[in-house]
Structures are given as structure tokens and as C-alpha cells.
Design an enzyme around this catalytic site. Structure first.
Site, PDB file in Angstrom:
ATOM      1  N   GLY A  67     -18.543   2.752  -1.063  1.00 47.57           N
ATOM      2  CA  GLY A  67     -19.130   4.135  -0.760  1.00 47.57           C
ATOM      3  C   GLY A  67     -20.673   4.247  -1.450  1.00 47.57           C
ATOM      4  O   GLY A  67     -21.450   4.472  -1.137  1.00 47.57           O
ATOM      5  N   PRO A  70     -16.475  -3.372   2.506  1.00 48.57           N
ATOM      6  CA  PRO A  70     -17.701  -3.700   2.557  1.00 48.57           C
ATOM      7  C   PRO A  70     -18.418  -2.805   2.628  1.00 48.57           C
ATOM      8  O   PRO A  70     -19.746  -3.147   2.005  1.00 48.57           O
ATOM      9  CB  PRO A  70     -17.510  -3.433   3.789  1.00 48.57           C
ATOM     10  CG  PRO A  70     -16.493  -2.229   4.344  1.00 48.57           C
ATOM     11  CD  PRO A  70     -15.638  -2.903   2.864  1.00 48.57           C
ATOM     12  N   LEU A  71     -18.293  -1.719   2.526  1.00 49.14           N
ATOM     13  CA  LEU A  71     -19.330  -0.566   1.676  1.00 49.14           C
ATOM     14  C   LEU A  71     -19.071  -0.192   0.462  1.00 49.14           C
ATOM     15  O   LEU A  71     -19.999   0.662  -0.891  1.00 49.14           O
ATOM     16  CB  LEU A  71     -18.521   0.801   2.127  1.00 49.14           C
ATOM     17  CG  LEU A  71     -19.205   0.477   3.695  1.00 49.14           C
ATOM     18  CD1 LEU A  71     -18.463   1.730   4.351  1.00 49.14           C
ATOM     19  CD2 LEU A  71     -19.822   0.690   4.377  1.00 49.14           C
ATOM     20  N   ALA A  72     -18.769  -1.038  -1.277  1.00 55.27           N
ATOM     21  CA  ALA A  72     -18.544  -1.201  -2.526  1.00 55.27           C
ATOM     22  C   ALA A  72     -17.759   0.025  -2.806  1.00 55.27           C
ATOM     23  O   ALA A  72     -19.167   1.333  -3.615  1.00 55.27           O
ATOM     24  CB  ALA A  72     -20.097  -1.529  -2.630  1.00 55.27           C
ATOM     25  N   TYR A 108       0.843  -0.867  -0.190  1.00 54.30           N
ATOM     26  CA  TYR A 108      -0.044  -0.192   0.112  1.00 54.30           C
ATOM     27  C   TYR A 108       0.894   1.344  -0.221  1.00 54.30           C
ATOM     28  O   TYR A 108       1.718   2.011   0.977  1.00 54.30           O
ATOM     29  CB  TYR A 108      -0.769  -0.177   1.287  1.00 54.30           C
ATOM     30  CG  TYR A 108      -1.774  -1.046   0.967  1.00 54.30           C
ATOM     31  CD1 TYR A 108      -2.520  -1.294  -0.213  1.00 54.30           C
ATOM     32  CD2 TYR A 108      -2.850  -1.273   2.241  1.00 54.30           C
ATOM     33  CE1 TYR A 108      -3.006  -3.028   0.224  1.00 54.30           C
ATOM     34  CE2 TYR A 108      -3.595  -1.895   2.434  1.00 54.30           C
ATOM     35  CZ  TYR A 108      -3.955  -2.889   1.122  1.00 54.30           C
ATOM     36  OH  TYR A 108      -4.769  -3.640   1.428  1.00 54.30           O
TER      37      TYR A 108
END
Ligand SMILES: NC(=O)c1ccc[n+]([C@@H]2O[C@H](COP(=O)([O-])OP(=O)(O)OC[C@H]3O[C@@H](n4cnc5c(N)ncnc54)[C@H](OP(=O)(O)O)[C@@H]3O)[C@@H](O)[C@H]2O)c1
Length: 331
Positions: free
Chosen positions: A228, A224-226, A80
Site C-alpha cells: 500500500g 507490487p504495491l509495497a 494461505y
């Protein structure tokens, strides 16, 4: 519980908990290896691959806010930002006096460094950037078909025996790869498989979910939030930036997008009618499936919003309705 044959990492002195540590309370999931429980939700520091000085400052502020608000699980990787993410996390945790014993630090060895000498060198580099003597969990970021898992897992087990990693895990592994990797661990075991998992992306997680559950492997859910979308973003025609599209793994591809947006709007309607945030549905849908979400945030306000969403647990019937909507099942 698996214990190391030799003396593990030295015991750390007990310290007073910081006044912010209790707010909000995040439950801990027991792991079969290691001395710490695994927090049920965490912050990922990939930063969508954006690493200008400004992005870095925002990521740092987000990590600091997360710590302040009680998040303890931080996910990073040597790849990263070419190590910048680990450095940012190290800086943030160094500034917090209780961050040693309290943080649950996860980093990953790159799929390009899976030979034994490379694994060791990669961990030494990560620990240097993080400013720590050990990490709580060390993951293989993704398998490399050219490197036998026997070599990689043997190297990881040795680092575990030396107390440099609290537990060993993998990421983006199939059932076959999990089985193969497990065969090459003699004294410890795989405790985590980190995979892409959200209401709109199930292809990688669902085939491994039952296997993980029956073998005591925690499924960590990334994206988990695709990106946004499951916070309501892009649902009203807002342009999807090229970098968001690039890493979204088919989610925003033209052939799928209209249907995804339609289902996203139906999920938002469901959230409104149930009087819960859309992100609560996204996060607790994962939780109900035994997965621990690791979300991203490019600014501190997103950390606040996502934590607030985590505090609201939608009723099971709402999660079931969300499941049907996301799958495209018509009522
Ligand atoms: N093991 C692997 O191969 C792998 C792969 C991918 C990710 N991961 C890990 O998983 C972490 C999370 O992945 P991800 O970034 O894809 O997850 P995500 O949580 O689905 O997406 C994060 C993005 O969603 C937007 N967002 C988050 N909260 C928001 C809010 N409250 N309101 C509006 N927008 C919001 C932000 O976009 P903007 O920045 O555009 O505002 C943020 O960068 C990564 O940081 C990384 O640690 C692992």
C-alpha cells in the site's frame, strides 16, 4: 510450444463471455506451455495472513469484485489461511457460471510438502478446496534445501502429464535453483517464477530477471504495491500496523524507513506532476520490466482503485524518473 505427450485435460465447452469480462480489458501474455495465456495483472489471496471471519468475508468480496471487473488471474496457496484462501476462491468462482473456462487459477505447494507423495497429496487437497479438476498453474512456493529438486520436479511433471496442472512454475527461486529445477523436467518446462518485486524491493527479482527473460519464464511480481506504500499509504505519518511490518521484508525496518518514506513522497510528487496515480507508476514500472504484478486487496474498493491505476499507462520518462527516485539517485 511444449505439448503433453498424452491427452491433456478435456476440452471445455465454449460459453458466452460474461458481460463484465471485457471491462477493463486485461492483456494476456502467451506461455510456452498450457492452453491459456497468462493475464498481465492478477489478484493475490494471501490476505496478509489475516483470516478472521470478517477478513474472510472482505477477501471474498474483493475476489468477487475482481472477477466482476475482468480480473481472471487469481493467486493462492495451500498455506494461505491453512487452506481458507483456496476455499474462498473456490466459492467465488463456483458462483460465477463462466468461471471454469475463464479463470486463470494459480496455487502453490508448500515448501513443507516437496516429497513426491506429499506434492500429489497437496494438489489433491488444493483441488478439493478450489472445487476444480485442475489448476492452470502449479507453483513450488519456495525451495526446501533438504528435498532434492529432482524429486519435486519429477512429481510436478507427472501431475502435468495427467492434466491436473496446466503448467508448472516456481516461486522465490534463484538462478541456480531455476537451472537445477529445469534439469529435472524432461517433457515440460518452468513457465513462471513468482518473486517479490516492486520499486523498493529488487534484490530477489533483478538477479533472476535476465535469466527468466532469456529462458521464456514469466516473472510474476508479488507485493507490487509495497503493501500500500506505493498507493500513497503511510507517507504522511500514518501508523504502520504490526502485521504489515512483520511481513514487509525489511521495507519498514527503522534503519530504512525514513529514507523509504522520503523517496515515497518524491514518487508521489512525481505522480502528481505527471497527473497519473502513484499506483500506475508502481504497476507499469513492473510491466515495463516484463513482470506481471499480482496485488493484494483487503476490500473491493482497493480492487477498483488498482484496476483503475492499471488502465493509466505513465509515459516512459515518468517511469524512468520513478526508477531513479526509488533507487535514491539524486538529480
Ligand atoms: N510467493 C510468495 O512467497 C508470496 C509472498 C507474498 C505474497 N504473495 C502473493 O502476492 C499477493 C500480493 O502480495 P501483497 O499482499 O504483499 O501485495 P501488495 O499489493 O503490495 O499489498 C497488498 C496490500 O496493500 C494494501 N493495498 C492494496 N491496494 C490498495 C489501495 N488501492 N489503497 C490502499 N491500500 C492498498 C492493502 O493493505 P491492507 O490490507 O492493510 O488495507 C493490501 O492488503 C499475495 O496475496 C499473494 O497471493 C506471494
Amino acid at each position: 510450444m511444449t505439448t503433453r505427450p498424452r491427452k491433456a485435460a478435456p476440452k471445455r465447452p465454449a460459453r458466452a463471455r460474461s458481460p463484465t469480462a471485457a471491462s477493463p480489458a486485461i492483456e494476456s501474455i502467451p506461455l510456452p506451455v498450457g492452453s491459456k495465456g497468462h493475464p498481465a495483472i492478477g489478484l493475490g489471496l494471501w490476505g496478509l495472513g489475516r483470516w478472521t471471519a470478517e477478513d474472510e468475508a472482505r477477501t471474498k468480496a474483493s475476489a468477487a469484485r475482481a472477477y466482476e471487473r475482468g480480473i481472471r488471474w487469481f493467486d493462492t496457496a495451500e498455506v494461505y489461511g491453512g487452506g481458507r484462501s483456496e476455499r474462498v476462491l473456490g466459492d467465488v468462482l463456483r458462483r460465477t457460471s463462466d468461471a471454469g473456462p475463464e479463470a486463470f487459477v494459480v496455487t502453490k505447494v508448500s515448501w513443507e510438502h516437496l516429497r513426491p507423495t506429499q506434492v500429489r497429496a497437496a494438489l489433491v487437497g488444493s483441488l478439493g478446496r478450489l472445487g476444480r479438476a485442475s489448476v492452470d498453474l502449479y507453483l513450488v512456493h519456495a525451495p526446501d534445501p533438504h528435498v532434492p529438486l529432482a524429486e519435486t520436479m519429477g512429481a510436478l511433471e507427472q501431475l502435468w502429464k495427467e492434466g491436473k496442472v496446466g503448467a508448472v512454475g516456481v516461486s522465490n527461486f534463484s538462478v541456480e535453483q531455476l537451472e537445477e529445477a529445469s534439469r529435472h523436467l524432461a517433457e515440460t518446462r518452468i513457465v513462471v517464477n513468482q518473486v517479490r518485486y516492486n520499486l523498493f524491493a529488487r534484490d530477489e527479482a533483478e538477479p533472476v530477471r535476465d535469466y527468466c527473460r532469456s529462458h521464456g519464464i514469466l516473472l510474476e511480481a508479488y507485493t507490487p504495491l509495497a503493501r500500500g506504500l506505493l498507493r500513497g499509504r503511510y507517507l504522511d505519518g500514518r501508523r504502520i500496523p504490526a502485521d504489515v511490518r512483520k511481513f514487509a521484508h525489511r521495507l519498514f525496518e527503522p534503519d530504512r524507513l525514513p529514507e523509504i518514506l522520503e523517496r515515497g513522497r518524491a514518487l508521489r510528487d512525481l505522480a502528481v506532476s505527471a497527473d497519473v496515480p502513484l499506483a500506475s507508476i508502481a504497476l507499469h514500472w513492473l510491466r515495463e520490466r516484463g513482470a506481471a504484478p499480482v496485488f493484494g486487496a483487503s476490500r473491493p474498493e482497493q480492487v477498483d482503485e488498482n484496476l483503475a491505476a492499471w488502465q493509466v499507462r505513465p509515459p516512459a520518462r515518468v517511469l524512468a524518473a520513478a526508477d531513479r527516485i526509488a533507487k535514491g539517485v539524486r538529480a
